[in-house]
Design an enzyme around this catalytic site. Structure first.
Site: not given
Ligand code: ATP
Ligand code: MG
Length: 636
Positions: A62, A327, A337
């Site tokens: 996002e 994650r 974020k």
């Molecule tokens: P927010 O912090 O806004 O909830 P998010 O960390 O999920 O969002 P996105 O922009 O939706 O951020 O993430 C994009 C992709 O990165 C998604 O497919 C998510 O699964 C992956 N992602 C985000 N954070 C992690 C993490 N800590 N480890 C592994 N993958 C991640």
């Protein structure tokens, strides 16, 4: 964020990475080719069974912040799978929420993804022609929307851009109308609070919306008027009609669309209704022909809804298969974020790309090579269990990579003058020194030596403590690649008593640092000729947070309170060997005995360099590993 604690059946078994898959010293980050894990196992089965003929994954951030090391894990996984199976990985802006998103983030995300995969998986990067929208086709007598990826190699001169979920607002709207017509969605007039209230809980049945049995015609009419802008924010929603008693609360008639009179960074004012993530995500995957939709674990409970939508719409092409992994969490680091944004907005860091930030742009500015980040992601692998990875492991890969690729240089960060009394005034010798003991191909360079040199303040003690072998009165040490010198005395500031200058003599027979009589000295220290030194600013970084888990703060406390007050130390008046004066921004070096440093991409100028310390030489991880015995568990 959805609650990931609701148990869901799952047959995918986690498989620890086989030991032979550990990165090799030669090509870290270049693995992937023989990687094995539970996700790749599924991809293999789908290829073998003929369910799919090619692999298309996606990375769907996002655009509401910069990418961080957690995203790097997801990028390496999704591009790694595409690379391994000769497929593609689409970059998609998951931009269904108009209020938090911005083109600044779209741009930074695109830059960071390209940087991270360059030379490794750039040939797998799935994009679309600029302005491209899904094509409407008839498949098996049914209307179908399709926007397949194009890789840079297939662009045939067309300009490409990332995919945008917001480009699918029209198809999504059509899909929503189809759901209503099929009696699978309805317009609901309850407020958001009422909807929440009526949802119930896993152990408590939900209450049906009073509008659930509205006629198809009435829902169609209201939904069209929602789109036309007749109603204020929050007045109505479109909801799926599934099951208010479902044990999985995400199936209790979830909201699919909400009214939001807000302008959107990509679609402007074209829309005042916006699809919810759960509705948009699976359909976006479908439109792009994604075969494997790999998410983090919190989406596991959403999977039944994702599948329900695809099935009820009876979409004609193969449906994407969603699977989840844990994650990444790293010690001394936050990944939210929202929290990272706060650090930026409150001026607690210099921006999203502050070298202390866990963002990809911050790590790049600090000097982390993309290969090292990939090698780290490869090493941690994927699993279905949440864990916390040591920051030291990431630093270990950075160090390992830089050790092989960076030239050595001499820099004195806290200078102390040394006058070599018996060295002729005005004489300059060029001392030959090797650029990288790990790589003879990097050659040698010549460093000027003269009567006055700088050494580190730390490399001199007037009264040496026990076991201190560096310079002190009467003691002989080696100046790296130059001569052996012996301290003969000191000059002190008459007021403070502080040593401001060291006096020494050199042995002309030890040129290059060798002793013809075979005598040993216990220390070799680095130095810079005072007459030739380049004055520089050097920034030393420590962890941004003082505690291992900054997210785990006691009730009533703010994570901001766990910031490390000593995370940045700026040193001015550092003395560098002359070759560093012209360092190009972004250039990386090992400063002898001090660590790896990188010329700052923003602030460093030829003649007035500014360096960031990327990482120290001290490999705490290697020691931990030695103690524990090497194994993949050590990473957890
Ligand atoms: P927010 O912090 O806004 O909830 P998010 O960390 O999920 O969002 P996105 O922009 O939706 O951020 O993430 C994009 C992709 O990165 C998604 O497919 C998510 O699964 C992956 N992602 C985000 N954070 C992690 C993490 N800590 N480890 C592994 N993958 C991640
Ligand atoms: Mg998210």
């Amino acid at each position: 964020m959805p609650d990931s604690n609701v148990p869901q059946g799952n047959a995918d078994q986690e498989q620890p990475a086989p030991a032979q898959d550990q990165p090799t010293a030669e090509r870290p980050g270049e693995l992937g080719a023989e990687r094995q894990d539970f996700l790749r196992e599924i991809v293999l089965q789908d290829l073998a069974s003929g369910r799919i003929s090619e692999v298309v994954t996606r990375f769907p951030p996002e655009p509401n912040g910069y990418l961080h090391i957690g995203h790097a894990k997801s990028i390496c996984l999704n591009f790694g799978i595409a690379r391994q199976f000769g497929g593609r990985c689409n970059l998609r802006m998951d931009d269904t929420n108009p209020t938090k998103e911005d083109v600044e983030y779209v741009d930074s995300i695109t830059t960071d993804v390209k940087w991270l995969i360059e030379g490794w998986a750039d040939h797998c990067l799935g994009l679309k022609p600029v302005g491209g929208l899904p094509e409407t086709r008839q498949v098996g007598g049914r209307e179908d929307f399709y926007l397949p990826p194009v890789t840079p190699g297939e662009s045939r001169g067309r300009a490409l851009e990332p995919f945008y979920a917001s480009d699918y607002f029209e198809p999504l709207y059509r899909y929503a109308l189809l759901l209503i017509r099929r009696g699978k969605a309805f317009v609901c007039d309850h407020t958001a609070e009422e909807v929440d209230q009526m949802r119930g809980a896993p152990d408590r049945a939900g209450e049906e919306s009073h509008y659930r049995n509205r006629s198809v015609e009435e829902s169609l009419d209201l939904f069209e008027r929602m789109r036309a802008g007749e109603f204020p924010d929050g007045a109505r929603t479109l909801r799926a009609k599934i099951d208010m008693d479902a044990p999985n609360v995400w199936l209790r008639d979830p909201v699919l669309y909400r009214i939001r009179h807000a302008s959107h960074h990509h679609t402007g004012n074209a829309w005042c209704i916006y699809p919810m993530y759960d509705f948009a995500h699976g359909l976006s995957d479908y439109i792009e022909g994604i075969t494997h939709s790999i998410c983090t674990l919190e989406f596991e409970v959403h999977r039944p809804l994702y599948e329900w939508i695809l099935e009820v719409l009876d979409l004609p092409r193969a449906h994407p298969r969603q699977r989840e992994f844990a994650r990444l969490n790293v010690t001394y680091t936050i990944m939210s974020k929202r929290r990272l944004l706060r650090l930026v907005q409150e001026g607690l860091v210099r921006g999203w790309d502050d070298p202390r930030m866990p963002t990809i742009s911050g790590m790049r500015r600090r000097g982390y090579p993309a290969e090292a980040i990939r090698a780290f992601c490869d090493r941690i692998g994927v699993a279905k269990r949440e864990n916390m990875v040591e920051l030291g492991l990431l630093e270990h890969f950075v160090r390992d990579d830089l050790n092989r690729r960076t030239p050595r240089a001499m820099a004195v960060l806290r200078p102390l003058r040394v006058v070599i009394e018996n060295y002729p005034e005005g004489q300059v010798e060029k001392m030959e020194t090797i650029n990288n003991p790990e790589d003879a191909a990097m050659g040698t360079r010549r460093v000027p030596f003269s009567r006055v040199v700088y050494i580190e303040q730390d490399d001199f003690r007037e009264v040496p403590p026990p076991k201190y072998h560096r310079l002190s009165p009467g003691v002989e040490v080696r100046l790296r690649s130059a001569y052996l010198i012996t301290c003969t005395g000191v000059v002190k500031d008459p007021e403070t008593g502080e040593v401001v200058e060291v006096r020494a003599t050199y042995d002309p027979a030890t040129r290059g640092g060798d002793t013809p009589d075979g005598r040993k000295v216990k220390a070799t220290i680095h130095w810079v000729s005072a007459a030739h030194a380049v004055d520089a600013e050097v920034r030393l970084y420590d962890t941004l947070f003082a505690v291992e888990n900054p997210d785990d703060v006691p009730e009533g406390q703010d994570f901001i309170q766990t910031l490390n007050p000593d995370s940045l130390e700026i040193l001015r008046g550092c003395m560098l060997e002359p070759s560093l004066g012209e360092a190009t921004p972004g250039a990386r070096y090992q400063f002898e005995r001090l660590g790896y440093f990188c010329a700052d991409a923003e602030d460093s100028r030829p003649g007035a360099p500014a360096f960031n310390r990327t990482v120290t030489l001290k490999d705490a991880w290697a020691r931990i590993e030695k103690k524990q015995g090497r194994g993949s568990e050590a990473a957890e």
